[in-house]
Write an enzyme that holds these catalytic residues in place. Structure first.
Site, mmCIF file in Angstrom:
data_model
loop_
_atom_site.group_PDB
_atom_site.id
_atom_site.type_symbol
_atom_site.label_atom_id
_atom_site.label_comp_id
_atom_site.label_asym_id
_atom_site.label_seq_id
_atom_site.Cartn_x
_atom_site.Cartn_y
_atom_site.Cartn_z
ATOM 1 N N LYS A 198 0.861 -1.087 0.306
ATOM 2 C CA LYS A 198 0.234 0.391 0.486
ATOM 3 C C LYS A 198 1.333 1.183 0.095
ATOM 4 C CE LYS A 198 -1.771 2.296 2.663
ATOM 5 N NZ LYS A 198 -1.703 4.271 2.298
ATOM 6 N N GLU A 272 10.910 0.527 10.610
ATOM 7 C CA GLU A 272 11.039 1.672 9.971
ATOM 8 C C GLU A 272 10.433 2.850 10.426
ATOM 9 O OE1 GLU A 272 12.757 4.599 9.019
ATOM 10 O OE2 GLU A 272 12.852 4.218 6.713
ATOM 11 N N CYS A 306 13.685 10.397 6.948
ATOM 12 C CA CYS A 306 13.260 9.596 7.893
ATOM 13 C C CYS A 306 15.072 10.032 8.889
ATOM 14 C CB CYS A 306 13.020 8.674 7.887
ATOM 15 S SG CYS A 306 13.793 6.973 6.993
ATOM 16 N N GLU A 406 10.472 15.396 15.458
ATOM 17 C CA GLU A 406 10.973 14.787 14.206
ATOM 18 C C GLU A 406 9.508 16.393 13.301
ATOM 19 O OE1 GLU A 406 9.557 11.344 11.681
ATOM 20 O OE2 GLU A 406 11.230 11.067 11.133
#
Ligand code: NAI
Ligand code: MG
Length: 813
Positions: A198, A272, A306, A406
């Site tokens: 997906k 992850e 990331c 983040e």
């Protein structure tokens, strides 16, 4: 014909202004038109109409123009895709490794052949620059399939005793749509699995294009299926009970939800997740290179990375110079249309992300951070589109939101340090642990710092370099599992012995002192154990000392014949906390040399051997085993300690063959504090089988022995005391297995946990660990034969007792 005057050429040379250098969008547009700019799901080798008609637009973030309509996948679509993957599985697994390798090779070739289409489509759908999709994303995608064509070919010789897991559900983010597809799909297929993928709702197009190319390349229908849609589609996919494996890349928040959604289902999981990676610059670093490093760390892909180096930590003595150089470099960055070949920075993915970046930047300003943006930043907004300028904050407090959250945008916060110790402390002051970058000309310093950084990837004098041969993945809240390299292949395989285990018989596992109605009239059933002249109440073992349980309660340990053999402490939450604290403090064990750990394990074996008769007696009394069986268990326990003593200094890392002037060191590191929970049967051997490999790899262990028959473990205290095991390396808490397991799973300072017990208990451990995202290995209520070395020992245990850190060290001038 238009001619350029001499003057204007001169003017161009003087100003060195770039003119527009657009890449043609024709191929991508033609592809979109060929599909009528409307897409179904790709299931069973072809585009299919969605079960429900709902569609949504995917746009080009650079100007908001609509690229096409894609389907919002529902449960029915997901189910259809999983069924297609299930149906394709036997034939796919029936191929020889060579035949599967040929398919992966064909995928790599097709990516190369259609590189231009894919690069343009990716730049359009995501808003990133063509320079990056053309030079980085697409070549890495091709490289990933080539590399994994190799693993497919070598599967049997390189992974003996392992087999494919089955149907894999994979959910990926929007920042590297095609590259994340490659990282997920290539190892899954190479290992002999089939896939339902997906893609992210903002960037579904290259996944659809890839699926179509794969079909053209001859990939059998159903081996790769793509279902589009938003988070609801992702949720439906990970909830599907046809999956054997879920792999996810995205936010830590959704990672937690997926950990919970897959708990107790026997689904292999890799996550992850987010990051807040440090970028350390020491005073002897080549500052000009470090500045280029920062550009690649935080302005690559608009900072929507990331592993972006988003915390700049500079040694105080060079901080002012570094900042000055950095500001000058920021001035020359170029930001604008994705298809302009001379752009460094493209558009932010969507308004929601731009809002998030803007909010965090405002917050950082309000918290007193000093904000720098290049002079051209103000003109950026006028062009329309979702652009955010490169941004540098200094004077930021390490605890501020900007330094902790983040941001996922082109924003870096800078702080200073004085000593290497302080640098490490600051670097590790985060809940994440994805990557780190270290800049120094001193190789001794670099290789001293790298192991101290809590991060899955450490780049020395480089940053954001990736290769299919090297594993990538996080520590702590950045998730678990690796993608790429040998270590990544294991995420899509399982040991064959694990696949064939039977379930425990109904009454084989005792429900524990809390769960069971204690035998009527059993001594100590509802209070402290009987004191008396001979105190037969064992204690806990914490920090190298025997300790009374916090609650001062104990429970009776009954022999197979119902006789009362003694009392075991009923450990509680507080005892677990004390044990974890002792393990945390026992960090010396993790720093001991492998040789030293081997010596201690040999010593344990020797001392256990010396008291074999005592343990045989104990096992017979508890389990009712025959003399021969008890002897066999003790002997097997001694042998197992020998095996792990032998392996302690032989579980080597690797130097990955990454295609740079570079050594990439794949170093197995201990988790730090590990918890192990043992089942009832084989109360000595199962306990040793779980504790010894964890110890051998340098973990400090909090162990819960057999709840029903804990005395073989409590008898070990004296063996441990006399074997030079340092305080805190082994801690033992007896009591109710399920209660203690749940506390350990929830404990934030336990980095990894093994649980062998019931199916329900396995589910609890997976669910309760979602918050701290520890790596877990549970048995799902399946029984191992501890006497069989194929099941009870081996490298799989060592693999699970370690995590790989990849340290990239370039060489040459
Ligand atoms: P996200 O984590 O929500 O999305 C990633 C993928 O998961 C998408 O395909 C999405 O459709 C899917 N998803 C969402 N909810 C799901 C659920 N309950 N079950 C299964 N799949 C689900 O990330 P999003 O919303 O795109 O971005 C939010 C923030 O996450 C960003 O601002 C960024 O900070 C961070 N992020 C981090 C990434 C990373 O690689 N570390 C990648 C993308 C976002
Ligand atoms: Mg888009």
């Amino acid at each position: 014909m238009k001619t350029t005057s001499h003057d204007s050429v001169k003017a161009i040379f003087e100003s060195l202004e770039y003119g527009p250098a657009p890449e043609s969008a024709d191929a991508a547009m033609a592809w979109l038109e060929r599909h009528g700019r409307s897409f179904g799901h790709f299931i069973g080798g072809r585009f299919v109409e969605p079960a429900e008609g709902e569609r949504f637009a995917t746009v080009h973030p650079g100007d908001g123009s609509e690229l096409g309509q894609v389907a919002q996948g529902g449960e029915e679509d997901v189910d259809g895709a999983v069924r297609a993957a299930e149906q394709a599985l036997p034939a796919w697994q029936g191929l020889t490794p060579f035949e599967r390798a040929r398919h992966l090779y064909a995928l790599a070739r097709h990516v190369q052949k259609h590189a231009r289409l894919l690069a343009v489509l990716e730049a359009l759908d995501n808003g990133k620059t063509i320079r990056e999709t053309r030079d980085i994303d697409v070549p890495l995608v091709a490289r990933h399939f080539y590399h994994h064509a190799g693993w497919a070919q070598l599967l049997e010789s390189e992974f003996p005793g392992y087999q494919a897991v089955g149907v894999c559900g994979q959910v990926i983010p929007w920042n590297f749509p095609l590259l994340m597809l490659a990282w997920k799909v290539a190892p899954a297929l190479a290992a002999g699995n089939t896939v339902v993928l997906k893609p992210a709702e903002f960037t579904p197009l290259t996944a659809l294009a890839f699926a179509e190319l794969a079909a053209e390349a001859g990939l059998p229908p159903g081996v790769l299926n793509v279902v589009t849609g938003d988070g609801r589609t992702g949720a439906a996919l990970v909830a599907h009970d046809g999956l054997a494996k879920v792999a996810f890349t995205g936010s830590t928040e959704v990672g937690r939800i997926i950990r919970q959604a897959t708990a107790g289902r026997g689904v292999k999981l890799s996550l992850e997740l987010g990051g807040k990676s440090p970028f350390l610059v020491f005073d002897d670093a080549d500052l000009d290179s470090a500045v280029e490093g920062v550009v690649d760390a935080i302005w690559f892909n608009q900072g929507e990375v990331c592993c972006a180096g988003s915390r700049l930590l500079v040694q105080e003595s060079v901080a002012a110079r570094m900042e000055e150089k950095l500001r000058a470099r920021m001035e020359t960055l170029r930001e604008g249309p994705s298809l302009d070949k001379a752009m460094d920075i493209g558009a932010i993915i969507a308004p929601v992300q731009l809002d998030k970046i803007t909010r965090l930047v405002e917050q950082c300003r309000a918290e007193g951070g000093r904000c720098y943006q290049p002079s051209w930043a103000s003109s950026l907004a006028e062009d329309g589109g979702l652009f955010f300028p490169p941004t540098l904050f200094s004077e930021v407090a390490p605890s501020s939101a900007a330094a902790q959250e983040e941001i996922f945008g082109p924003v870096i916060v800078s702080m200073t340090f004085r000593t290497p110790e302080e640098a490490v402390e600051l670097a590790n002051n985060t809940r994440y642990g994805l990557a780190a970058s270290v800049w120094t000309e001193n190789v001794n310093l670099a290789l001293d710092i790298a192991p101290k950084l809590e991060a899955g990837v450490v780049w020395v004098n480089c940053t954001n370099v990736f290769d299919a041969a090297s594993g990538f993945g996080g520590y702590r809240e950045s998730g678990f599992g690796r993608e790429g390299g040998r270590e990544g292949m294991f995420e899509y395989l399982k040991p064959s012995w694990e696949a064939g285990l039977p379930a425990y018989a109904a009454d084989e596992l005792w429900s524990g002192p809390n769960g069971a109605a204690l035998g009527e009239g059993a001594p100590g059933a509802d209070g402290p154990g009987p004191g008396g002249a001979i105190d037969r109440t064992a204690k806990l073992y914490i920090g190298g000392k025997q300790a009374r349980p916090d609650g001062n309660y104990s429970y009776p340990v009954l022999g197979a014949d119902g006789s009362h053999l003694g009392e075991a402490p009923l450990g509680n939450r507080k005892d677990v906390r004390n044990a974890v604290e002792a393990a945390r403090k026992g960090s010396g064990w993790s720093k001991a040399t492998a040789h030293n750990r081997a010596q201690v394990l040999y010593y344990l074996a020797e001392n256990l051997q010396a008291r074999a008769a005592e343990f045989i007696h104990r096992l017979r009394a508890m389990t009712g085993a025959t003399d021969a069986d008890a002897m066999r268990e003790v002997e097997a326990s001694v042998r197992r300690l020998f095996v792990y003593a032998a392996l302690a200094d032989k579980y080597d890392g690797a130097v990955h063959a990454t295609p740079f002037r570079n050594v990439t060191l794949a170093m197995p590191e201990p988790w730090g504090v590990m918890a192990v929970v043992a089942p009832d049967e084989a109360p000595l051997l199962a306990f040793v089988s779980l504790v010894a490999p964890a110890l051998a790899m340098g973990n400090r262990v909090v162990a819960v022995p057999s709840a029903r028959w804990p005395l073989a473990a409590t008898d070990l205290y004296q063996v441990i005391d006399t074997s030079d095991v340092p305080p805190g390396a082994v801690n033992i808490v007896t009591g109710d297995r399920e209660e203690l397991a749940a506390v350990l799973a929830k404990h934030a300072d336990v980095a990894a946990m093994w649980y062998v017990g019931t199916a329900d208990g396995s589910a609890v451990v997976e669910r309760e660990s979602a918050d701290n995202l520890k790596a877990t290995w549970v048995n799902g209520g399946k029984r191992r034969d501890w006497l069989d070395p194929g099941q009870g020992e081996g490298r799989e245990y060592l693999r699970r007792a370690t995590r790989i850190k990849n340290i990239w060290v370039p060489y040459g001038e």
